[in-house]
Design a protein around this motif. Structure first.
Motif, PDB file in Angstrom:
ATOM      1  N   ASN A  85      -2.246  17.166  -0.188  1.00 35.54           N
ATOM      2  CA  ASN A  85      -3.579  16.595  -0.057  1.00 35.54           C
ATOM      3  C   ASN A  85      -4.193  17.104   1.241  1.00 35.54           C
ATOM      4  O   ASN A  85      -3.661  16.813   2.310  1.00 35.54           O
ATOM      5  CB  ASN A  85      -3.429  15.058  -0.010  1.00 35.54           C
ATOM      6  CG  ASN A  85      -4.742  14.342   0.128  1.00 35.54           C
ATOM      7  OD1 ASN A  85      -5.792  14.958   0.197  1.00 35.54           O
ATOM      8  ND2 ASN A  85      -4.689  13.019   0.193  1.00 35.54           N
TER       9      ASN A  85
ATOM     10  N   ILE B  16       5.419   4.349   2.571  1.00 36.04           N
ATOM     11  CA  ILE B  16       5.779   5.523   3.384  1.00 36.04           C
ATOM     12  C   ILE B  16       6.471   5.092   4.682  1.00 36.04           C
ATOM     13  O   ILE B  16       7.533   5.608   5.050  1.00 36.04           O
ATOM     14  CB  ILE B  16       4.500   6.357   3.680  1.00 36.04           C
ATOM     15  CG1 ILE B  16       4.057   7.069   2.391  1.00 36.04           C
ATOM     16  CG2 ILE B  16       4.699   7.331   4.823  1.00 36.04           C
ATOM     17  CD1 ILE B  16       2.645   7.627   2.435  1.00 36.04           C
TER      18      ILE B  16
ATOM     19  N   THR C  60       1.854  11.185  -5.307  1.00 34.98           N
ATOM     20  CA  THR C  60       0.583  10.533  -5.633  1.00 34.98           C
ATOM     21  C   THR C  60      -0.334  11.426  -6.468  1.00 34.98           C
ATOM     22  O   THR C  60      -0.949  10.972  -7.436  1.00 34.98           O
ATOM     23  CB  THR C  60      -0.145  10.125  -4.321  1.00 34.98           C
ATOM     24  OG1 THR C  60       0.706   9.233  -3.595  1.00 34.98           O
ATOM     25  CG2 THR C  60      -1.480   9.472  -4.598  1.00 34.98           C
TER      26      THR C  60
ATOM     27  N   TYR D  90      -0.998  14.252   3.430  1.00 39.08           N
ATOM     28  CA  TYR D  90      -2.061  13.257   3.586  1.00 39.08           C
ATOM     29  C   TYR D  90      -2.223  12.959   5.077  1.00 39.08           C
ATOM     30  O   TYR D  90      -1.224  12.703   5.773  1.00 39.08           O
ATOM     31  CB  TYR D  90      -1.682  12.000   2.800  1.00 39.08           C
ATOM     32  CG  TYR D  90      -2.571  10.818   3.088  1.00 39.08           C
ATOM     33  CD1 TYR D  90      -3.949  10.906   2.933  1.00 39.08           C
ATOM     34  CD2 TYR D  90      -2.032   9.612   3.509  1.00 39.08           C
ATOM     35  CE1 TYR D  90      -4.761   9.820   3.198  1.00 39.08           C
ATOM     36  CE2 TYR D  90      -2.839   8.517   3.771  1.00 39.08           C
ATOM     37  CZ  TYR D  90      -4.205   8.633   3.623  1.00 39.08           C
ATOM     38  OH  TYR D  90      -5.009   7.566   3.887  1.00 39.08           O
TER      39      TYR D  90
ATOM     40  N   ASP E 204       6.068  12.629  -1.776  1.00 37.91           N
ATOM     41  CA  ASP E 204       4.904  11.820  -2.125  1.00 37.91           C
ATOM     42  C   ASP E 204       4.308  12.435  -3.396  1.00 37.91           C
ATOM     43  O   ASP E 204       3.810  13.561  -3.374  1.00 37.91           O
ATOM     44  CB  ASP E 204       3.906  11.848  -0.965  1.00 37.91           C
ATOM     45  CG  ASP E 204       2.674  10.985  -1.208  1.00 37.91           C
ATOM     46  OD1 ASP E 204       2.295  10.811  -2.381  1.00 37.91           O
ATOM     47  OD2 ASP E 204       2.074  10.513  -0.231  1.00 37.91           O
TER      48      ASP E 204
ATOM     49  N   SER F  99       1.143   6.394  -3.492  1.00 40.86           N
ATOM     50  CA  SER F  99       0.022   5.494  -3.310  1.00 40.86           C
ATOM     51  C   SER F  99      -0.367   5.100  -4.736  1.00 40.86           C
ATOM     52  O   SER F  99      -1.056   5.850  -5.437  1.00 40.86           O
ATOM     53  CB  SER F  99      -1.147   6.194  -2.603  1.00 40.86           C
ATOM     54  OG  SER F  99      -2.275   5.341  -2.673  1.00 40.86           O
TER      55      SER F  99
ATOM     56  N   THR G  43      -2.335   3.016  -5.484  1.00 35.83           N
ATOM     57  CA  THR G  43      -3.788   2.806  -5.418  1.00 35.83           C
ATOM     58  C   THR G  43      -4.529   3.800  -6.315  1.00 35.83           C
ATOM     59  O   THR G  43      -5.610   3.488  -6.828  1.00 35.83           O
ATOM     60  CB  THR G  43      -4.240   3.068  -3.945  1.00 35.83           C
ATOM     61  OG1 THR G  43      -3.402   2.338  -3.059  1.00 35.83           O
ATOM     62  CG2 THR G  43      -5.691   2.726  -3.728  1.00 35.83           C
ATOM     63  N   LYS G  44      -3.943   4.978  -6.499  1.00 30.68           N
ATOM     64  CA  LYS G  44      -4.657   6.115  -7.094  1.00 30.68           C
ATOM     65  C   LYS G  44      -4.434   6.182  -8.604  1.00 30.68           C
ATOM     66  O   LYS G  44      -4.769   5.252  -9.304  1.00 30.68           O
ATOM     67  CB  LYS G  44      -4.236   7.404  -6.388  1.00 30.68           C
ATOM     68  CG  LYS G  44      -4.073   7.283  -4.886  1.00 30.68           C
ATOM     69  CD  LYS G  44      -5.384   6.998  -4.162  1.00 30.68           C
ATOM     70  CE  LYS G  44      -5.231   7.242  -2.678  1.00 30.68           C
ATOM     71  NZ  LYS G  44      -5.795   6.304  -1.767  1.00 30.68           N
TER      72      LYS G  44
ATOM     73  N   LEU H 143      -9.067   8.427  -4.460  1.00 28.19           N
ATOM     74  CA  LEU H 143      -8.917   9.318  -5.612  1.00 28.19           C
ATOM     75  C   LEU H 143      -8.176   8.603  -6.725  1.00 28.19           C
ATOM     76  O   LEU H 143      -7.670   7.499  -6.538  1.00 28.19           O
ATOM     77  CB  LEU H 143      -8.135  10.570  -5.191  1.00 28.19           C
ATOM     78  CG  LEU H 143      -6.753  10.333  -4.551  1.00 28.19           C
ATOM     79  CD1 LEU H 143      -5.639  10.832  -5.451  1.00 28.19           C
ATOM     80  CD2 LEU H 143      -6.661  11.006  -3.203  1.00 28.19           C
TER      81      LEU H 143
ATOM     82  N   SER I 260       0.860  -1.188   0.000  1.00 32.00           N
ATOM     83  CA  SER I 260       0.000   0.000   0.000  1.00 32.00           C
ATOM     84  C   SER I 260       0.891   1.232   0.000  1.00 32.00           C
ATOM     85  O   SER I 260       2.108   1.120   0.239  1.00 32.00           O
ATOM     86  CB  SER I 260      -0.899   0.017   1.248  1.00 32.00           C
ATOM     87  OG  SER I 260      -0.101   0.147   2.406  1.00 32.00           O
ATOM     88  N   GLY I 261       0.283   2.384  -0.217  1.00 34.57           N
ATOM     89  CA  GLY I 261       1.039   3.629  -0.103  1.00 34.57           C
ATOM     90  C   GLY I 261       1.617   3.779   1.293  1.00 34.57           C
ATOM     91  O   GLY I 261       2.777   4.164   1.465  1.00 34.57           O
ATOM     92  N   MET I 262       0.812   3.463   2.322  1.00 35.88           N
ATOM     93  CA  MET I 262       1.307   3.579   3.697  1.00 35.88           C
ATOM     94  C   MET I 262       2.433   2.585   3.972  1.00 35.88           C
ATOM     95  O   MET I 262       3.349   2.874   4.739  1.00 35.88           O
ATOM     96  CB  MET I 262       0.163   3.399   4.709  1.00 35.88           C
ATOM     97  CG  MET I 262      -0.780   4.598   4.809  1.00 35.88           C
ATOM     98  SD  MET I 262       0.016   6.225   4.988  1.00 35.88           S
ATOM     99  CE  MET I 262       0.893   6.056   6.543  1.00 35.88           C
TER     100      MET I 262
ATOM    101  N   VAL J 162      -5.218  -1.785  -3.986  1.00 35.53           N
ATOM    102  CA  VAL J 162      -4.466  -0.986  -3.015  1.00 35.53           C
ATOM    103  C   VAL J 162      -2.996  -1.374  -3.157  1.00 35.53           C
ATOM    104  O   VAL J 162      -2.653  -2.556  -3.069  1.00 35.53           O
ATOM    105  CB  VAL J 162      -4.958  -1.237  -1.572  1.00 35.53           C
ATOM    106  CG1 VAL J 162      -4.077  -0.505  -0.555  1.00 35.53           C
ATOM    107  CG2 VAL J 162      -6.405  -0.788  -1.404  1.00 35.53           C
ATOM    108  N   LEU J 163      -2.148  -0.384  -3.415  1.00 31.16           N
ATOM    109  CA  LEU J 163      -0.747  -0.680  -3.726  1.00 31.16           C
ATOM    110  C   LEU J 163       0.107   0.568  -3.486  1.00 31.16           C
ATOM    111  O   LEU J 163      -0.388   1.684  -3.587  1.00 31.16           O
ATOM    112  CB  LEU J 163      -0.631  -1.091  -5.196  1.00 31.16           C
ATOM    113  CG  LEU J 163       0.621  -1.889  -5.568  1.00 31.16           C
ATOM    114  CD1 LEU J 163       0.449  -3.345  -5.156  1.00 31.16           C
ATOM    115  CD2 LEU J 163       0.880  -1.831  -7.068  1.00 31.16           C
TER     116      LEU J 163
END
Ligand SMILES: Cc1ncc(COP(=O)(O)O)c(C=O)c1O
Length: 367
Positions: A133, A67, A160, A87, A158, A180, A182-183, A313, A62-64, A192-193
């Motif tokens: 964000n 991070i 994203t 974020y 970041d 992220s 994911t976006k 998003l 995930s992005g987290m 989710v990635l």
């Protein structure tokens, strides 16, 4: 590049793209060996994203996951200077870990380059976003990267909101990019990635070890979906950015809108900086403050039909939400701020939906 990078070598009857490889265990003797350390589907995605960003990429769960792996490379007690407007979960994570004694933390107004440079005294790491964000503040990446370098701090960005289609932070001196995925990179709200990209082999290896040790690894199916989405990044971004500029322009003269925050608007506070840094467009995230306060903003979000009331998003479908509905959101985000991720629908359909929802919001707010 987005269409061709990361393909397997051409071979008769070989597939054009790497298929998802579902394996925990590989025959001994190769560089991968075990599924927590590597996977051919990851490699395809990482090669493509690395080529787009100009570095080496690592996929994360995930992005987290991406991070926290970068932050975990820091020694205990290191000073982190981070954008207050980041974020929300990034900021909450930094605050919680700082309270637990893992880091020291200085939160800064990332738009104010002079103040950030002063705050960097003694820092080990600078954390920024290309476009924050959800306030859409554009960071002066070249100046921030230079200021971090001057004090020996690692600069992390970041990216994203912008994606490498619009802005490549490594080209501006930033050391590490996180996403992220994911976006916008994946683009279809079905995965989710996360990802980390750097051109520095030592930093790449340090983050790779965190991935293997903490185990925030991506599933092969998710990475395959992300690469499939990445293939159309340019087409999606062109359409979404054109829609975003159109909607932002119309919103800026609407009686129910106090302020539009979109760096593509000529009168936006960050327009000049964005023009210097961004290519092809100004991203597809539009934030705006609604007349009538939180109630009117909430009413707008629950009154759209085509535009989906949802968090997240970067999908081909437009989504909208009032960010302060989340307890972790920064107090610097106004209660009446609505963040819209503009998708690839027909712009007239989007405007009709938005305009209708604003009429309902006006009635509810009595504005
Ligand atoms: C700018 C930004 N960075 C990181 C994240 C976290 O990514 P993920 O949800 O994939 O863990 C998000 C999620 O919304 C985000 O908006």
């Amino acid at each position: 590049m987005a269409i061709t990078a990361g393909r397997p070598p051409k071979a008769p009857d070989g597939p054009l793209n790497e298929p998802p490889v579902f394996a925990s265990t590989f025959h001994a003797g190769g560089p991968v060996a075990y599924g927590r350390d590597g996977n051919p589907t990851w490699t395809a995605f990482e090669d493509a994203l690395g080529a787009l960003e100009g570095g080496s990429a690592l996929a994360f769960a995930s992005g987290m996951g991406a991070i926290t792996a970068v932050l975990e490379t820091l020694p205990v007690g290191a000073l982190v200077v981070a954008a207050e407007q980041s974020y929300s979960i990034t900021r909450v994570f930094l605050e919680e870990r700082a309270a637990a004694g893992r880091f020291r933390l200085r939160l800064v107004d990332i738009g104010d380059t002079t103040a950030v440079s002063v705050a960097l005294d003694g820092a080990a790491l600078l954390w920024t976003e290309t476009v924050t964000n959800p306030l859409n503040v554009v960071a002066d990446l070249p100046a921030l990267a230079a200021a971090a370098k001057l004090v020996g701090a690692t600069s992390v960005c970041d990216a994203t909101f912008s994606t490498p289609y619009v802005l490549r932070p490594l080209d501006h001196g930033i050391d590490i990019v996180v996403h992220s995925a994911t976006k916008f990179l994946s683009g279809h709200s079905d995965v989710v990635l996360g990802a980390v990209v750097t051109a520095d082999p030592a930093r790449c290896e340090a983050v790779r070890r965190m991935r293997s040790h903490y185990g925030a690894i991506a599933g092969p199916m998710e990475v395959w979906l992300a690469l499939r989405g990445l293939r159309t990044l340019g087409v999606r971004m062109d359409r979404a950015m054109a829609n975003a500029l159109d909607l932002a322009t119309r919103l800026s003269t609407h009686a129910m809108i106090e302020r539009v925050r979109y760096p593509g608007l000529p009168n936006d506070r960050w327009h000049d900086r964005a023009t210097a840094l961004m290519r092809r467009g100004f991203g597809a995230m539009v934030s705006f403050d609604v007349v009538g306060g939180a109630g009117a903003a909430e009413a707008l979000c629950t009154s759209t039909d085509l535009i989906v009331h949802a968090t997240s998003l970067g999908g081909i479908e437009s989504t909208i939400e009032r960010r302060r509905r989340w307890p972790g959101e920064s107090r610097s985000t106004p209660e009446n701020l609505v963040r819209m991720s503009v998708g690839c629908e027909a712009v007239e359909d989007l405007w009709a939906d938005l305009d209708h929802a604003l009429t309902i919001a006006r009635r509810i707010a009595g504005a």
